[in-house]
Design a protein around this motif. Structure first.
Motif, mmCIF file in Angstrom:
data_model
loop_
_atom_site.group_PDB
_atom_site.id
_atom_site.type_symbol
_atom_site.label_atom_id
_atom_site.label_comp_id
_atom_site.label_asym_id
_atom_site.label_seq_id
_atom_site.Cartn_x
_atom_site.Cartn_y
_atom_site.Cartn_z
ATOM 1 N N ASP A 151 0.861 -1.188 0.000
ATOM 2 C CA ASP A 151 0.000 0.000 0.000
ATOM 3 C C ASP A 151 0.896 1.236 0.000
ATOM 4 N N PRO A 152 1.330 1.680 -1.180
ATOM 5 C CA PRO A 152 2.321 2.766 -1.258
ATOM 6 C C PRO A 152 1.876 4.068 -0.600
ATOM 7 N N GLU A 153 0.616 4.435 -0.738
ATOM 8 C CA GLU A 153 0.148 5.696 -0.150
ATOM 9 C C GLU A 153 0.166 5.625 1.371
ATOM 10 N N ALA A 154 -0.275 4.478 1.933
ATOM 11 C CA ALA A 154 -0.259 4.311 3.384
ATOM 12 C C ALA A 154 1.174 4.332 3.909
ATOM 13 N N ALA A 155 2.078 3.694 3.183
ATOM 14 C CA ALA A 155 3.482 3.688 3.597
ATOM 15 C C ALA A 155 4.065 5.099 3.555
ATOM 16 N N LEU A 156 3.663 5.871 2.551
ATOM 17 C CA LEU A 156 4.140 7.253 2.453
ATOM 18 C C LEU A 156 3.645 8.075 3.641
ATOM 19 N N ASP A 157 2.386 7.872 4.015
ATOM 20 C CA ASP A 157 1.833 8.571 5.182
ATOM 21 C C ASP A 157 2.565 8.171 6.460
ATOM 22 N N LEU A 158 2.918 6.894 6.570
ATOM 23 C CA LEU A 158 3.589 6.384 7.771
ATOM 24 C C LEU A 158 4.936 7.069 7.980
ATOM 25 N N VAL A 159 5.686 7.237 6.913
ATOM 26 C CA VAL A 159 7.058 7.753 7.075
ATOM 27 C C VAL A 159 7.139 9.278 6.951
ATOM 28 N N GLY A 160 6.052 9.914 6.515
ATOM 29 C CA GLY A 160 6.113 11.342 6.213
ATOM 30 C C GLY A 160 6.551 12.213 7.371
ATOM 31 N N THR A 161 5.844 12.119 8.497
ATOM 32 C CA THR A 161 6.171 12.979 9.642
ATOM 33 C C THR A 161 7.536 12.642 10.245
ATOM 34 N N PRO A 162 7.862 11.364 10.477
ATOM 35 C CA PRO A 162 9.196 11.060 11.005
ATOM 36 C C PRO A 162 10.333 11.543 10.092
ATOM 37 N N LEU A 163 10.145 11.458 8.790
ATOM 38 C CA LEU A 163 11.194 11.932 7.884
ATOM 39 C C LEU A 163 11.318 13.451 7.949
ATOM 40 N N ALA A 164 10.180 14.130 8.102
ATOM 41 C CA ALA A 164 10.225 15.589 8.250
ATOM 42 C C ALA A 164 10.966 15.982 9.526
ATOM 43 N N GLU A 165 10.738 15.221 10.597
ATOM 44 C CA GLU A 165 11.438 15.501 11.858
ATOM 45 C C GLU A 165 12.933 15.238 11.718
ATOM 46 N N LEU A 166 13.288 14.155 11.011
ATOM 47 C CA LEU A 166 14.698 13.853 10.793
ATOM 48 C C LEU A 166 15.358 14.947 9.955
ATOM 49 N N ALA A 167 14.654 15.421 8.953
ATOM 50 C CA ALA A 167 15.194 16.503 8.130
ATOM 51 C C ALA A 167 15.459 17.740 8.969
ATOM 52 N N PRO A 176 9.029 16.202 -1.486
ATOM 53 C CA PRO A 176 8.085 15.131 -1.811
ATOM 54 C C PRO A 176 8.015 14.893 -3.312
ATOM 55 N N GLY A 177 7.697 13.667 -3.670
ATOM 56 C CA GLY A 177 7.560 13.322 -5.078
ATOM 57 C C GLY A 177 6.558 12.217 -5.270
ATOM 58 N N ARG A 178 6.644 11.537 -6.381
ATOM 59 C CA ARG A 178 5.700 10.477 -6.720
ATOM 60 C C ARG A 178 6.050 9.225 -5.926
ATOM 61 N N LEU A 179 5.353 9.037 -4.792
ATOM 62 C CA LEU A 179 5.569 7.900 -3.898
ATOM 63 C C LEU A 179 7.020 7.850 -3.409
ATOM 64 N N VAL A 180 7.561 9.035 -3.120
ATOM 65 C CA VAL A 180 8.917 9.137 -2.610
ATOM 66 C C VAL A 180 9.023 10.409 -1.779
ATOM 67 N N ILE A 181 9.824 10.349 -0.740
ATOM 68 C CA ILE A 181 10.178 11.535 0.037
ATOM 69 C C ILE A 181 11.695 11.608 0.064
ATOM 70 N N GLU A 182 12.218 12.742 -0.345
ATOM 71 C CA GLU A 182 13.662 12.917 -0.413
ATOM 72 C C GLU A 182 14.122 13.900 0.651
ATOM 73 N N LEU A 183 15.236 13.599 1.263
ATOM 74 C CA LEU A 183 15.899 14.502 2.203
ATOM 75 C C LEU A 183 17.148 15.027 1.508
ATOM 76 N N ARG A 184 17.230 16.350 1.347
ATOM 77 C CA ARG A 184 18.343 16.917 0.604
ATOM 78 C C ARG A 184 18.766 18.251 1.208
ATOM 79 N N PRO A 185 19.983 18.685 0.927
ATOM 80 C CA PRO A 185 20.432 19.988 1.433
ATOM 81 C C PRO A 185 19.665 21.135 0.779
ATOM 82 N N GLY A 186 19.608 22.259 1.454
ATOM 83 C CA GLY A 186 19.013 23.446 0.868
ATOM 84 C C GLY A 186 20.009 24.155 -0.032
ATOM 85 N N GLY A 187 19.596 25.299 -0.542
ATOM 86 C CA GLY A 187 20.487 26.116 -1.357
ATOM 87 C C GLY A 187 20.428 25.838 -2.833
ATOM 88 N N ALA A 188 19.677 24.825 -3.244
ATOM 89 C CA ALA A 188 19.549 24.520 -4.664
ATOM 90 C C ALA A 188 18.158 23.961 -4.919
#
Length: 276
Positions: A151-167, A176-188
């Motif tokens: 269930d890709p959408e449910a999995a995305l919801d599960l990790v969304g907030t914890p990944l935001a906190e880690l970022a 955010p993207g198509r069934l993906v959440i990326e953690l990346r540096p700012g400035g670009a």
């Protein structure tokens, strides 16, 4: 072949300028979902078989061709056969990297990426993340994909907030993207990368094609550029998964198949164009 009609006046004017004066035009493209179909495992992505031949046909006719992608630049070159396109520039990792003529320029990785890399395995274990979640290590960024879960959408919801906190803890941005959440540096971002490239080239017109939320910044950049002296057209490689970008676009085509058709029509419209 006949070029499609953009639905906006600004888009139509930009396309007309590109056709009338291609030597002053920049053509820029996202990679995944635009030049290449989206696949369950991004390691399996390859450009549409007509993409590189059509870009080769267009390359001598325009000022410059660029690929602006969240992928590492060298990976986009490999997966797209882009080293066969004379003069192409690949701006990878949202513009942090630049590949040109076989040479890669890239900054040192952000310390926050290493911190997030170290923390991610335990974070996903604590969440009891479902089977199929996969972490793509881009070197300069980390992407957590859920497309291969039950269930890709449910999995995305599960990790969304914890990944935001880690970022937040590691000084990274959430992309955010198509069934993906990326953690990346700012400035670009793709907008900064695209605007800088257009200015560097001294272009008088620009076409940018993308498919996902990461392309919003590039659309914003095109809209800002055309407030000045640069004519700009935004093209959405449409899909059922992402609709918001299509609402912003001057022109919507049907995924990568539609993108290559547009390239073929543009090549045919330009003097000397030889569509592939």
């Amino acid at each position: 072949m006949t070029l499609p009609s953009p639905r906006t006046t600004a888009g139509a004017a930009a396309l007309a300028r590109i056709v009338a004066a291609p030597s002053s035009a920049v053509l820029a493209f996202d990679f995944d979902g635009t030049l290449a179909p989206v696949v369950p495992d991004p390691r399996d992505a390859r450009a549409h078989p007509r993409a590189a031949p059509l870009l080769r046909a267009l390359s001598p006719l325009v000022r410059s061709i660029a690929v602006v992608t969240g992928r590492p630049a060298e990976r986009a070159v490999e997966y797209g056969g882009l080293d066969s396109v004379p003069g192409i520039v690949v701006l990878g990792q949202y513009g942090r990297e630049r590949w040109e003529g076989g040479v890669l320029s890239a900054p040192d990785p952000s310390p926050g990426v290493q911190q997030a890399r170290d923390a991610l395995p335990e974070l996903l274990k604590d969440l009891e993340a479902p089977e199929g979640i996969w972490v793509e290590d881009k070197g300069q960024a980390l992407a957590v994909h859920t497309r291969r879960t039950a269930d890709p959408e449910a999995a995305l919801d599960l990790v969304g907030t914890p990944l935001a906190e880690l970022a937040s803890e590691t000084g990274l941005l959430v992309e955010p993207g198509r069934l993906v959440i990326e953690l990346r540096p700012g400035g670009a971002d793709k907008g900064v990368a695209l605007a800088g490239f257009v200015a560097e080239q001294g272009a008088e017109s620009v076409l940018y094609t993308g498919d996902d939320l990461g392309d919003v910044a590039a659309f914003d950049a095109v809209e800002r550029l055309r407030l000045g002296t640069v004519a700009g057209i935004t093209v959405c490689s449409g899909s059922a998964e992402v609709r918001g970008l299509a609402e912003r676009a001057d022109l919507v085509v049907d995924g990568p198949d539609g993108v290559v058709e547009l390239l073929a029509e543009l090549a045919a419209a330009l003097d000397g164009g030889r569509p592939g």
